[in-house]
Enzyme design. Structure first.
Site, PDB file in Angstrom:
ATOM      1  N   CYS A  29       0.828  -1.205   0.000  1.00  0.00           N
ATOM      2  CA  CYS A  29       0.000   0.000   0.000  1.00  0.00           C
ATOM      3  C   CYS A  29       0.868   1.263   0.000  1.00  0.00           C
ATOM      4  O   CYS A  29       1.573   1.526  -0.952  1.00  0.00           O
ATOM      5  CB  CYS A  29      -0.969  -0.052   1.176  1.00  0.00           C
ATOM      6  SG  CYS A  29      -2.441   0.967   0.962  1.00  0.00           S
ATOM      7  N   HIS A  30       0.850   2.056   1.077  1.00  0.00           N
ATOM      8  CA  HIS A  30       1.646   3.271   1.171  1.00  0.00           C
ATOM      9  C   HIS A  30       3.067   3.009   1.680  1.00  0.00           C
ATOM     10  O   HIS A  30       3.902   3.921   1.675  1.00  0.00           O
ATOM     11  CB  HIS A  30       0.963   4.286   2.091  1.00  0.00           C
ATOM     12  CG  HIS A  30      -0.233   4.943   1.481  1.00  0.00           C
ATOM     13  ND1 HIS A  30      -1.459   4.329   1.420  1.00  0.00           N
ATOM     14  CD2 HIS A  30      -0.378   6.152   0.891  1.00  0.00           C
ATOM     15  CE1 HIS A  30      -2.324   5.138   0.838  1.00  0.00           C
ATOM     16  NE2 HIS A  30      -1.690   6.260   0.499  1.00  0.00           N
TER      17      HIS A  30
END
Length: 182
Positions: free
Chosen positions: A108-109
């Site tokens: 994800c991030h």
């Protein structure tokens, strides 16, 4: 043979499922999971924007060494990697881990921390779509795929990709990161 996996997180802002699902996959496969953070105590997980569970920190990143672990998992959430990338000790740990050749998995991030560690030049990775410009500016090739393995880097886009991500993490413990994409 049991392997030891570091899960590096900030004190809060961790996307809960991106920590708990890989943790479960690692421990279900008979390996040891260790929660590493920038501070002692507990960390606060989130279910998107809502507070989730807390989890006790096992060791601070300042007292951890790359040689203590067989793999590194970097969970996402927006605030978690954003905080980690401003911590010089955490960034150095990530940089050294990537350089060691041991598997490093980011979802994800979390690839923001790989950008900050300056380890993406010439590497093919994926992430949450909003990171693609940062990854490209760091010299990486961003692609929109559920799972990307490039050498010892394992990356996925979001919680929907957790089945592939968790499978690749466990596979990398058994056969090395490159085997995770086979």
């Amino acid at each position: 043979m049991s392997k030891k996996v570091a899960f590096l997180v900030a004190p809060e802002g961790i996307e809960q499922v991106e920590l708990t699902e890989p943790w479960k996959a690692v421990t279900d496969a008979g390996h040891d999971a260790v929660l590493v953070s920038t501070e002692t105590g507990t960390v606060q997980m989130f279910n998107h924007l809502d507070k989730g569970d807390t989890k006790d920190v096992d060791v601070t990143v300042g007292s951890a060494t790359v040689e203590d672990y067989d793999a590194l998992v970097l969970p996402g959430g927006v605030a978690n990697p954003d905080a980690l990338r401003t911590d010089d000790v955490a960034v150095s740990f990530i940089r050294d881990f990537v350089a060691s050749g041991r598997p490093v998995a980011a979802i994800c991030h979390a690839p923001w921390t790989l950008v900050e560690a300056d380890v993406l030049k010439g590497r093919r990775v994926t992430s949450w779509p909003s990171l693609q410009t940062d990854i490209r500016n760091a010299g990486g090739e961003w692609v929109d795929e559920a799972l990307v393995t490039d050498g010892n880097l394992i990356t996925s886009r979001n919680p929907d990709d957790l089945p592939q991500f968790c499978g690749a993490v466990v596979e990398s413990l058994e056969h090395g990161a490159a085997a995770a994409s086979a």
